[in-house]
Design a protein around this motif. Structure first.
Motif, mmCIF file in Angstrom:
data_model
loop_
_atom_site.group_PDB
_atom_site.id
_atom_site.type_symbol
_atom_site.label_atom_id
_atom_site.label_comp_id
_atom_site.label_asym_id
_atom_site.label_seq_id
_atom_site.Cartn_x
_atom_site.Cartn_y
_atom_site.Cartn_z
ATOM 1 N N ASN A 113 18.373 -21.031 34.610
ATOM 2 C CA ASN A 113 16.973 -21.343 34.357
ATOM 3 C C ASN A 113 16.453 -20.499 33.196
ATOM 4 O O ASN A 113 16.735 -19.292 33.120
ATOM 5 N N SER A 208 10.466 -24.739 29.425
ATOM 6 C CA SER A 208 11.065 -24.185 30.636
ATOM 7 C C SER A 208 11.969 -25.232 31.276
ATOM 8 O O SER A 208 11.631 -26.421 31.308
ATOM 9 N N GLY A 209 13.097 -24.795 31.780
ATOM 10 C CA GLY A 209 14.031 -25.734 32.383
ATOM 11 C C GLY A 209 15.351 -25.072 32.709
ATOM 12 O O GLY A 209 15.428 -23.854 32.910
ATOM 13 N N VAL A 210 16.386 -25.897 32.744
ATOM 14 C CA VAL A 210 17.733 -25.441 33.067
ATOM 15 C C VAL A 210 18.660 -25.823 31.925
ATOM 16 O O VAL A 210 18.587 -26.937 31.394
ATOM 17 N N ILE A 231 18.547 -28.329 27.085
ATOM 18 C CA ILE A 231 17.718 -27.852 28.204
ATOM 19 C C ILE A 231 16.993 -29.040 28.813
ATOM 20 O O ILE A 231 16.442 -29.887 28.088
ATOM 21 N N ASP A 233 14.106 -30.188 31.892
ATOM 22 C CA ASP A 233 13.043 -29.741 32.803
ATOM 23 C C ASP A 233 13.196 -30.486 34.125
ATOM 24 O O ASP A 233 12.895 -31.687 34.210
ATOM 25 N N GLN A 235 11.638 -29.674 36.955
ATOM 26 C CA GLN A 235 10.432 -29.590 37.777
ATOM 27 C C GLN A 235 9.679 -30.907 37.812
ATOM 28 O O GLN A 235 8.962 -31.206 38.758
ATOM 29 N N GLY A 298 13.478 -27.992 43.239
ATOM 30 C CA GLY A 298 14.642 -28.090 42.380
ATOM 31 C C GLY A 298 15.869 -28.702 43.020
ATOM 32 O O GLY A 298 16.980 -28.546 42.494
ATOM 33 N N ARG A 301 18.459 -33.689 40.889
ATOM 34 C CA ARG A 301 19.095 -33.480 39.595
ATOM 35 C C ARG A 301 19.010 -34.759 38.769
ATOM 36 O O ARG A 301 18.906 -35.866 39.308
#
Length: 408
Positions: A113, A208-210, A231, A233, A235, A298, A301
């Motif tokens: 993250n 923001s994310g993974v 990346i 997000d 969320q 989270g 996916r």
């Protein structure tokens, strides 16, 4: 004198009399016994006609099984439209290098993250620092030339007031100031570009994310526009579902959606219709409906397959009855209500119907808690006497009970 002895009487007639007396006595005993039994039975059993008449006086009571009746409950009734599709991130980005340079380090890996603005990679900034120093020197030189031009302009203006120089000479001096100012502006712009290039050697996450993909390793040489990281997000996700074009008029923005995802069969997720694509998909008669899904924990996916339903219409909390319990009395809709051990035909006013669920909304006629016949039963009609299977026998009336009612 001769005396003659008479022969003795024969014994056969005596035996014959004894022979017929024994059967006669036996017949008499049997006759007496049969007459007594008939007399006793005649007293205890009423004539056949009287028994039939007494039985006809008792009404037939139908015993209802639990599956034969239903208790009306009050709740919301909804119409739903099935859908399926794949989850996709609402926001995702492939971070690319803006400048050329050698990768010194990468600070994150796949599955980590990251927050917006977090450093994810660094490039060698030696060349960028040198260019910035060069542009700083050029800017300083331009400022010095501007200062000298301003001083010359001030002197020329004083001489012009005393008529020591011509207006043309003064204009030439003033033009030199303007040229010097332009040179300063150009040098400052080049300095700003050098400073930006230096900052770009530090690569940061734009959102923001993974991290879903890392494209570079330390030591690799990058050129401008080379990919560094991908990346996503998680969320905020979007469920891209295909809906037949014929059902699109039922779909509106803001409608609630519930769905399940493979691997999470015991959990139901929710979302809302966010957008509707105005065109059908090529090669099909379906249109894409975009459903906004909050994924705060989270668990979901990108790329997961989901199946669910859109709630296209919902009623208020009202009594609902099974469609199988409805009857027609002319133009009226009625239900058979069990009231005080009797079947009563109760007219009802219906609202929304859900054929998939097999239920209908009741606007008036019955209230929650009423007991209705759930299905048609042979011989059971308004006025029939019934009792529920779970009722105690002491509460039942002392009447003849028929066999359990059969479903029609």
């Amino acid at each position: 004198m001769k005396i003659e002895t008479l022969p003795l009487a024969s014994s056969r007639p005596l035996s014959t009399r004894r022979r017929w007396r024994t059967p006669a006595i036996a017949l008499l005993v049997v006759a007496l016994a049969g007459g007594g039994w008939y007399a006793v039975q005649g007293r205890s059993a009423p004539p056949p006609d009287a028994a039939a008449a007494k039985k006809a006086e008792k009404p037939t009571v139908f015993e209802l099984a639990r599956n034969d009746v239903v208790t009306v409950e009050a709740r919301e009734l909804a119409l739903r439209l099935p859908l399926s599709g794949s989850l996709a991130p609402l926001a995702q980005a492939t971070v690319k290098s803006k400048v050329s340079g050698v990768v010194l380090s990468t600070t994150v890996r796949e599955g980590v993250n990251v927050a917006a603005g977090q450093v994810i990679a660094r490039l060698d900034d030696a060349d960028a620092r040198a260019r910035m120093a060069q542009q700083a020197a050029l800017l300083k030189e331009a400022n010095a030339r501007l200062a000298l031009a301003n001083k010359n302009e001030a002197n020329s203006q004083a001489l012009l007031k005393q008529n020591y120089i011509s207006q043309n000479s003064f204009d030439t001096t003033r033009n030199s100031v303007e040229l010097a100012q332009a040179a300063v502006d150009a040098a400052r712009a080049q300095f700003d570009l050098a400073r930006i290039a230096l900052n770009d050697t530090t690569i940061r996450a734009p959102l923001s994310g993974v991290v879903s993909k890392r494209f570079v390793q330390a030591g690799e040489k990058l050129s401008p526009d080379s990919p560094v990281m991908a990346i996503v997000d998680l969320q905020h996700l979007t469920l891209d579902a295909q809906v037949p074009a014929s059902d699109i008029p039922r779909v509106q923005v803001g409608q609630e959606v519930s769905f399940k995802v493979d691997g999470f069969d015991k959990r139901a997720f929710s979302g809302k219709v966010a957008r509707i694509n105005p065109a059908t998909e090529p090669g099909s008669r379906s249109m894409l409906v975009y459903i906004s899904v909050a994924n705060d924990d989270g668990l979901l996916r990108a790329g997961m397959f989901a199946k669910g339903e859109i709630t296209t219409e919902k009623s208020a909390t009202r009594p609902i009855v099974p469609l199988a319990a409805l009857r027609k009395d002319g133009a009226r809709d009625v239900v058979y209500r069990v009231d005080g051990g009797k079947v009563v035909a109760q007219p009802v006013q219906l609202g929304m119907r859900n054929n998939d669920e097999g239920m209908a909304e009741v606007l008036g006629g019955v209230e929650a808690g009423a007991v209705l016949l759930a299905v048609p039963l042979d011989g059971v009609k308004p006025g029939s006497a019934v009792k529920l299977a779970q009722a105690s026998s002491s509460a039942a009336a002392p009447v003849t009970t028929a066999a359990p009612a059969k479903k029609g």
